[in-house]
Design an enzyme around this catalytic site. Sequence first.
Site, PDB file in Angstrom:
ATOM      1  N   HIS A  83       0.808  -1.213   0.000  1.00  0.00           N
ATOM      2  CA  HIS A  83       0.000   0.000   0.000  1.00  0.00           C
ATOM      3  C   HIS A  83       0.842   1.263   0.000  1.00  0.00           C
ATOM      4  CE1 HIS A  83       0.356   0.085   4.532  1.00  0.00           C
ATOM      5  NE2 HIS A  83       0.303   1.387   4.312  1.00  0.00           N
ATOM      6  N   ASP A 136      -0.078  -7.621   1.840  1.00  0.00           N
ATOM      7  CA  ASP A 136       0.431  -6.251   1.775  1.00  0.00           C
ATOM      8  C   ASP A 136       1.960  -6.237   1.769  1.00  0.00           C
ATOM      9  OD1 ASP A 136       0.531  -3.501   1.778  1.00  0.00           O
ATOM     10  OD2 ASP A 136      -0.154  -3.245   3.845  1.00  0.00           O
ATOM     11  N   SER A 233       4.397   2.549   7.940  1.00  0.00           N
ATOM     12  CA  SER A 233       4.007   1.434   7.074  1.00  0.00           C
ATOM     13  C   SER A 233       5.193   0.876   6.300  1.00  0.00           C
ATOM     14  CB  SER A 233       2.930   1.886   6.091  1.00  0.00           C
ATOM     15  OG  SER A 233       1.725   2.168   6.746  1.00  0.00           O
TER      16      SER A 233
END
Length: 276
Positions: A83, A136, A233
């Site tokens: 992402h 992810d 992230s």
Amino acid sequence: MRRSLSALFAFLAAPLVTALAMLVILPPPATADRTVVGGQPAHTALAPWAVALGSRERFGEARSGQFCGGVVVGPTTVLTAAHCLSRDVLGVDWREVRDLRVIIGRDDLRGSGGVEMAPRWVWINPGYDRIGRSGDVAVLTLPRRLPRIYGIAMAPDGDRAYEPGARAAVYGWGDTRGNGSYASTLRATRVRVLPDEACEEAYPGDVEGEYRADSMMCAGLPTGGRDACQGDSGGPLVARGKLVGLVSWGGGCAEAGRPGVYTRISEVLSMMTASG
């Protein structure tokens, strides 16, 4: 800049080159003055595998344009979250980001320590579920080999590092308070690996998301207070000296009953095996 997953991970199966003549010569990882929610200062000298992703074009000069984290797992291989390279994060297709960089060995993003490398290849998991958030993971292949000290081992399935209660640490340059207060220096916070049952109870599939034990794991503290947050992230979750997770998603930051959710590294390794 695309390449097959099996080719991208080919370096991981081969011994790391130790001859200095065949290594990229990097300055020693920089250290930063004392300055992740509930975290403390960390240093790339002790965690050289923790890297930042940056684009000054998209995110400005401050903090080297950092927008996500990553982790070195091989001489030319960096893992991050799929992402992180999405239009939702970058505002454009990742191919349009002309100055995408992996920032290595830089504690303080306001400085110029370490090195920056433009990835030679980019692989984004085609099975990444943007809605369900499973799968992810993305891989960035560097144009030059790194010294052996910059890589961290990935924990295989069944490793004790995944056991509930295992002490772990998450690293990043993200939001330190959950209110947009982004760190300029690398930070780490101590958490515990949580049982799948607790993760499933926290995220049963409502608006916040659904926890899937086959491809995810979660970590935190029952009372909250320590967690990854926005900007972290793709960064590493490390337990027993091995990489077990990549920062992926969660409900808020450091909230009780809402642990951080991570891409399970054993699933990434199984993807490597399946790809040949």
